[in-house]
Design a protein around this motif. Structure first.
Motif, PDB file in Angstrom:
ATOM      1  N   VAL A  59       0.869  -1.184   0.000  1.00  0.00           N
ATOM      2  CA  VAL A  59       0.000   0.000   0.000  1.00  0.00           C
ATOM      3  C   VAL A  59       0.898   1.224   0.000  1.00  0.00           C
ATOM      4  O   VAL A  59       1.686   1.418   0.926  1.00  0.00           O
ATOM      5  CB  VAL A  59      -0.930   0.020   1.235  1.00  0.00           C
ATOM      6  CG1 VAL A  59      -1.817   1.266   1.211  1.00  0.00           C
ATOM      7  CG2 VAL A  59      -1.775  -1.241   1.302  1.00  0.00           C
ATOM      8  N   ILE A  60       0.796   2.038  -1.044  1.00  0.00           N
ATOM      9  CA  ILE A  60       1.579   3.258  -1.183  1.00  0.00           C
ATOM     10  C   ILE A  60       0.646   4.437  -0.896  1.00  0.00           C
ATOM     11  O   ILE A  60      -0.361   4.613  -1.577  1.00  0.00           O
ATOM     12  CB  ILE A  60       2.164   3.402  -2.610  1.00  0.00           C
ATOM     13  CG1 ILE A  60       2.903   2.135  -3.034  1.00  0.00           C
ATOM     14  CG2 ILE A  60       3.028   4.650  -2.701  1.00  0.00           C
ATOM     15  CD1 ILE A  60       4.095   1.779  -2.196  1.00  0.00           C
ATOM     16  N   ILE A  61       0.993   5.232   0.120  1.00  0.00           N
ATOM     17  CA  ILE A  61       0.140   6.354   0.520  1.00  0.00           C
ATOM     18  C   ILE A  61       0.889   7.651   0.286  1.00  0.00           C
ATOM     19  O   ILE A  61       1.959   7.871   0.863  1.00  0.00           O
ATOM     20  CB  ILE A  61      -0.285   6.224   1.994  1.00  0.00           C
ATOM     21  CG1 ILE A  61      -1.099   4.958   2.182  1.00  0.00           C
ATOM     22  CG2 ILE A  61      -1.081   7.448   2.424  1.00  0.00           C
ATOM     23  CD1 ILE A  61      -1.506   4.677   3.611  1.00  0.00           C
ATOM     24  N   ASP A  62       0.328   8.490  -0.570  1.00  0.00           N
ATOM     25  CA  ASP A  62       0.872   9.819  -0.857  1.00  0.00           C
ATOM     26  C   ASP A  62      -0.296  10.812  -0.688  1.00  0.00           C
ATOM     27  O   ASP A  62      -0.912  11.229  -1.656  1.00  0.00           O
ATOM     28  CB  ASP A  62       1.439   9.863  -2.271  1.00  0.00           C
ATOM     29  CG  ASP A  62       2.043  11.213  -2.614  1.00  0.00           C
ATOM     30  OD1 ASP A  62       2.356  11.984  -1.680  1.00  0.00           O
ATOM     31  OD2 ASP A  62       2.203  11.504  -3.812  1.00  0.00           O
ATOM     32  N   VAL A  63      -0.592  11.123   0.577  1.00  0.00           N
ATOM     33  CA  VAL A  63      -1.791  11.881   0.902  1.00  0.00           C
ATOM     34  C   VAL A  63      -1.427  13.115   1.724  1.00  0.00           C
ATOM     35  O   VAL A  63      -0.591  13.050   2.613  1.00  0.00           O
ATOM     36  CB  VAL A  63      -2.771  10.998   1.702  1.00  0.00           C
ATOM     37  CG1 VAL A  63      -3.964  11.781   2.184  1.00  0.00           C
ATOM     38  CG2 VAL A  63      -3.225   9.812   0.859  1.00  0.00           C
ATOM     39  N   THR A  64      -2.086  14.228   1.411  1.00  0.00           N
ATOM     40  CA  THR A  64      -1.948  15.437   2.217  1.00  0.00           C
ATOM     41  C   THR A  64      -3.269  15.662   2.947  1.00  0.00           C
ATOM     42  O   THR A  64      -4.305  15.112   2.588  1.00  0.00           O
ATOM     43  CB  THR A  64      -1.621  16.664   1.338  1.00  0.00           C
ATOM     44  OG1 THR A  64      -2.666  16.832   0.373  1.00  0.00           O
ATOM     45  CG2 THR A  64      -0.291  16.497   0.644  1.00  0.00           C
ATOM     46  N   PHE A  65      -3.209  16.486   3.990  1.00  0.00           N
ATOM     47  CA  PHE A  65      -4.390  16.776   4.794  1.00  0.00           C
ATOM     48  C   PHE A  65      -4.891  18.186   4.487  1.00  0.00           C
ATOM     49  O   PHE A  65      -4.101  19.120   4.424  1.00  0.00           O
ATOM     50  CB  PHE A  65      -4.068  16.653   6.281  1.00  0.00           C
ATOM     51  CG  PHE A  65      -3.491  15.307   6.643  1.00  0.00           C
ATOM     52  CD1 PHE A  65      -4.218  14.162   6.428  1.00  0.00           C
ATOM     53  CD2 PHE A  65      -2.222  15.199   7.176  1.00  0.00           C
ATOM     54  CE1 PHE A  65      -3.702  12.917   6.753  1.00  0.00           C
ATOM     55  CE2 PHE A  65      -1.694  13.963   7.512  1.00  0.00           C
ATOM     56  CZ  PHE A  65      -2.429  12.823   7.294  1.00  0.00           C
ATOM     57  N   ARG A  66      -6.196  18.316   4.298  1.00  0.00           N
ATOM     58  CA  ARG A  66      -6.808  19.618   4.060  1.00  0.00           C
ATOM     59  C   ARG A  66      -7.387  20.157   5.331  1.00  0.00           C
ATOM     60  O   ARG A  66      -7.807  19.462   6.193  1.00  0.00           O
ATOM     61  CB  ARG A  66      -7.941  19.524   3.027  1.00  0.00           C
ATOM     62  CG  ARG A  66      -7.509  19.122   1.671  1.00  0.00           C
ATOM     63  CD  ARG A  66      -8.673  19.187   0.697  1.00  0.00           C
ATOM     64  NE  ARG A  66      -9.272  17.829   0.620  1.00  0.00           N
ATOM     65  CZ  ARG A  66     -10.535  17.580   0.699  1.00  0.00           C
ATOM     66  NH1 ARG A  66     -11.402  18.522   0.864  1.00  0.00           N
ATOM     67  NH2 ARG A  66     -10.999  16.352   0.634  1.00  0.00           N
TER      68      ARG A  66
END
Length: 78
Positions: free
Chosen positions: A71-78
């Motif tokens: 699982v590759i996670i490339d997430v930012t938080f808004r």
């Protein structure tokens, strides 16, 4: 997209939708057993959740699913 990747993508989308996060700007893809989560997430209005912990839960649950190799996670938080 192969049928296996499409069904795995739907499985991941269902799992993400169970969490109290706004994932409308999250792109989910499955390619040969590797799950890619890219984009941004936010808290759902009216729910006070820790977005980092929610991502950890999603990661842990997905890693436990049959057929998912990574699982590759490339997430930012808004």
């Amino acid at each position: 997209m192969p049928a296996e990747d499409a069904s795995m993508t739907r499985l991941v989308q269902r799992e993400v939708s169970r969490r109290y996060i706004d994932a409308t700007r999250l792109d989910v893809k499955a390619i040969h057993g590797v799950i890619y989560l890219r984009g941004s997430i936010a808290k759902l209005r009216g729910h006070d959740v820790d977005l980092r912990k929610e991502l950890e839960v999603i990661h842990r649950v997905l890693r436990g699913k049959s057929g998912i190799r990574d699982v590759i996670i490339d997430v930012t938080f808004r």
